[in-house]
Design a protein around this motif. Sequence first.
Motif, PDB file in Angstrom:
ATOM      1  N   GLU A 174       0.802  -1.215   0.000  1.00  0.00           N
ATOM      2  CA  GLU A 174       0.000   0.000   0.000  1.00  0.00           C
ATOM      3  C   GLU A 174       0.844   1.279   0.000  1.00  0.00           C
ATOM      4  O   GLU A 174       0.327   2.377  -0.215  1.00  0.00           O
ATOM      5  N   LEU A 175       2.164   1.141   0.214  1.00  0.00           N
ATOM      6  CA  LEU A 175       3.055   2.305   0.212  1.00  0.00           C
ATOM      7  C   LEU A 175       3.990   2.322  -1.003  1.00  0.00           C
ATOM      8  O   LEU A 175       4.699   3.308  -1.209  1.00  0.00           O
ATOM      9  N   GLN A 176       3.987   1.291  -1.793  1.00  0.00           N
ATOM     10  CA  GLN A 176       4.932   1.171  -2.894  1.00  0.00           C
ATOM     11  C   GLN A 176       4.640   2.146  -4.030  1.00  0.00           C
ATOM     12  O   GLN A 176       3.492   2.422  -4.353  1.00  0.00           O
ATOM     13  N   VAL A 177       5.726   2.676  -4.621  1.00  0.00           N
ATOM     14  CA  VAL A 177       5.651   3.478  -5.836  1.00  0.00           C
ATOM     15  C   VAL A 177       6.400   2.709  -6.911  1.00  0.00           C
ATOM     16  O   VAL A 177       7.597   2.412  -6.758  1.00  0.00           O
ATOM     17  N   ALA A 178       5.716   2.380  -7.989  1.00  0.00           N
ATOM     18  CA  ALA A 178       6.323   1.577  -9.052  1.00  0.00           C
ATOM     19  C   ALA A 178       6.876   2.468 -10.152  1.00  0.00           C
ATOM     20  O   ALA A 178       6.292   3.503 -10.490  1.00  0.00           O
ATOM     21  N   GLY A 179       8.014   2.068 -10.705  1.00  0.00           N
ATOM     22  CA  GLY A 179       8.584   2.776 -11.844  1.00  0.00           C
ATOM     23  C   GLY A 179       7.709   2.616 -13.072  1.00  0.00           C
ATOM     24  O   GLY A 179       6.985   1.624 -13.213  1.00  0.00           O
ATOM     25  N   LYS A 180       7.780   3.591 -13.967  1.00  0.00           N
ATOM     26  CA  LYS A 180       6.888   3.600 -15.129  1.00  0.00           C
ATOM     27  C   LYS A 180       7.611   3.480 -16.465  1.00  0.00           C
ATOM     28  O   LYS A 180       6.969   3.243 -17.486  1.00  0.00           O
ATOM     29  N   GLU A 181       8.931   3.650 -16.461  1.00  0.00           N
ATOM     30  CA  GLU A 181       9.645   3.665 -17.728  1.00  0.00           C
ATOM     31  C   GLU A 181      10.947   2.881 -17.637  1.00  0.00           C
ATOM     32  O   GLU A 181      11.545   2.755 -16.566  1.00  0.00           O
ATOM     33  N   GLY A 182      11.411   2.388 -18.784  1.00  0.00           N
ATOM     34  CA  GLY A 182      12.724   1.779 -18.910  1.00  0.00           C
ATOM     35  C   GLY A 182      12.941   0.630 -17.955  1.00  0.00           C
ATOM     36  O   GLY A 182      12.037  -0.173 -17.680  1.00  0.00           O
ATOM     37  N   GLU A 183      14.164   0.545 -17.422  1.00  0.00           N
ATOM     38  CA  GLU A 183      14.523  -0.545 -16.532  1.00  0.00           C
ATOM     39  C   GLU A 183      13.746  -0.515 -15.219  1.00  0.00           C
ATOM     40  O   GLU A 183      13.647  -1.526 -14.533  1.00  0.00           O
ATOM     41  N   GLN A 184      13.211   0.651 -14.860  1.00  0.00           N
ATOM     42  CA  GLN A 184      12.487   0.772 -13.595  1.00  0.00           C
ATOM     43  C   GLN A 184      11.020   0.385 -13.696  1.00  0.00           C
ATOM     44  O   GLN A 184      10.335   0.308 -12.679  1.00  0.00           O
ATOM     45  N   GLU A 185      10.539   0.139 -14.897  1.00  0.00           N
ATOM     46  CA  GLU A 185       9.115  -0.146 -15.077  1.00  0.00           C
ATOM     47  C   GLU A 185       8.700  -1.373 -14.260  1.00  0.00           C
ATOM     48  O   GLU A 185       9.291  -2.446 -14.352  1.00  0.00           O
ATOM     49  N   GLY A 186       7.684  -1.178 -13.420  1.00  0.00           N
ATOM     50  CA  GLY A 186       7.154  -2.256 -12.605  1.00  0.00           C
ATOM     51  C   GLY A 186       7.918  -2.525 -11.322  1.00  0.00           C
ATOM     52  O   GLY A 186       7.436  -3.254 -10.451  1.00  0.00           O
ATOM     53  N   ARG A 187       9.105  -1.926 -11.153  1.00  0.00           N
ATOM     54  CA  ARG A 187       9.897  -2.132  -9.949  1.00  0.00           C
ATOM     55  C   ARG A 187       9.524  -1.090  -8.895  1.00  0.00           C
ATOM     56  O   ARG A 187       9.094   0.014  -9.224  1.00  0.00           O
ATOM     57  N   THR A 188       9.689  -1.434  -7.621  1.00  0.00           N
ATOM     58  CA  THR A 188       9.444  -0.464  -6.549  1.00  0.00           C
ATOM     59  C   THR A 188      10.608   0.508  -6.505  1.00  0.00           C
ATOM     60  O   THR A 188      11.727   0.124  -6.171  1.00  0.00           O
ATOM     61  N   VAL A 189      10.349   1.771  -6.854  1.00  0.00           N
ATOM     62  CA  VAL A 189      11.414   2.779  -6.898  1.00  0.00           C
ATOM     63  C   VAL A 189      11.387   3.692  -5.684  1.00  0.00           C
ATOM     64  O   VAL A 189      12.327   4.468  -5.471  1.00  0.00           O
ATOM     65  N   ALA A 190      10.320   3.615  -4.892  1.00  0.00           N
ATOM     66  CA  ALA A 190      10.220   4.448  -3.693  1.00  0.00           C
ATOM     67  C   ALA A 190       9.137   3.875  -2.787  1.00  0.00           C
ATOM     68  O   ALA A 190       8.292   3.083  -3.212  1.00  0.00           O
ATOM     69  N   CYS A 191       9.201   4.299  -1.509  1.00  0.00           N
ATOM     70  CA  CYS A 191       8.229   3.856  -0.512  1.00  0.00           C
ATOM     71  C   CYS A 191       7.623   5.086   0.151  1.00  0.00           C
ATOM     72  O   CYS A 191       8.345   5.885   0.766  1.00  0.00           O
ATOM     73  N   ARG A 192       6.336   5.262   0.023  1.00  0.00           N
ATOM     74  CA  ARG A 192       5.668   6.440   0.575  1.00  0.00           C
ATOM     75  C   ARG A 192       5.580   6.369   2.097  1.00  0.00           C
ATOM     76  O   ARG A 192       5.557   5.295   2.688  1.00  0.00           O
ATOM     77  N   SER A 193       5.523   7.538   2.711  1.00  0.00           N
ATOM     78  CA  SER A 193       5.215   7.591   4.131  1.00  0.00           C
ATOM     79  C   SER A 193       3.728   7.308   4.304  1.00  0.00           C
ATOM     80  O   SER A 193       2.924   7.492   3.379  1.00  0.00           O
ATOM     81  N   ALA A 194       3.348   6.879   5.503  1.00  0.00           N
ATOM     82  CA  ALA A 194       1.923   6.637   5.771  1.00  0.00           C
ATOM     83  C   ALA A 194       1.134   7.929   5.695  1.00  0.00           C
ATOM     84  O   ALA A 194      -0.035   7.930   5.294  1.00  0.00           O
TER      85      ALA A 194
END
Length: 260
Positions: A174-194
């Motif tokens: 519920e806190l994951q931010v997924a990459g949208k382009e290139g090698e980062q697409e679909g990978r968790t690139v950041a974690c949001r604060s609550a």
Amino acid sequence: MDAARIASLLLLLGVVWSRAQPGAEAAGTTVFTLRNNCTFTIWPATLSGNSAAAVGGGGFELAPGANVSFPGPTGWSGRLWARTGCVAAASGASLACATGDCGGAVSCALGGAPPVTLAEFTLGGADGKDFYDVSLVDGYNVGIGVAATGARVNSSTCGYAGCVGDVNALCPAELQVAGKEGEQEGRTVACRSACEAFGTAEYCCTGAHGGPDSCGPTKYSRLFKAACPAAYSYAYDDPTSTFTCGAGAQYLITFCPAQQ
């Protein structure tokens, strides 16, 4: 050399690559050395929290394994962070980043868009001391470690601040931010604060939870704290997260320190 690269180099006026300006430490000037220990290029950014000029030109490109050093004036207060997944416009006048973006600018005049890991400093504060911390209050994108160095450093008081653990690997869905382009697409690139994810007073330390007695750790901040015990996990996490050092210390700021 393309226009974007030329523009990024021009922003480094007053910034000295690989080592600090000769004599800076001897003169008592604080020097920040930024090291990219990540396996990918980042764009470090700086933002002043007072009237002082931006240190390090406000932002620049830093390749894997590269270092950059620049002075921090006495009395400077501000923050540093890494932008990731950045693509520069052909003109070099703008920069779009997957994390830590500051309004599309190359040289930041705004804070980095959360989620982003922050290194925060006040130089020459109370009693002439420096105060520093690494904060996950705005979430996490890459690990940051801050080590005080130099002949004037007292190892018993100038602690290591930072987040060495890979919070992205532990981030709840519920806190994951997924990459949208290139090698980062679909990978968790950041974690949001609550706070950013849910916006409630309990997580944001606002309203009825607006003080240290009414805003304590939550299951999400405890996850951050377990991964990064020497970093702020929520707004009132002061006792184990703020560090002080005497005037004249130098600071090594390492991005992705876990990969050392």
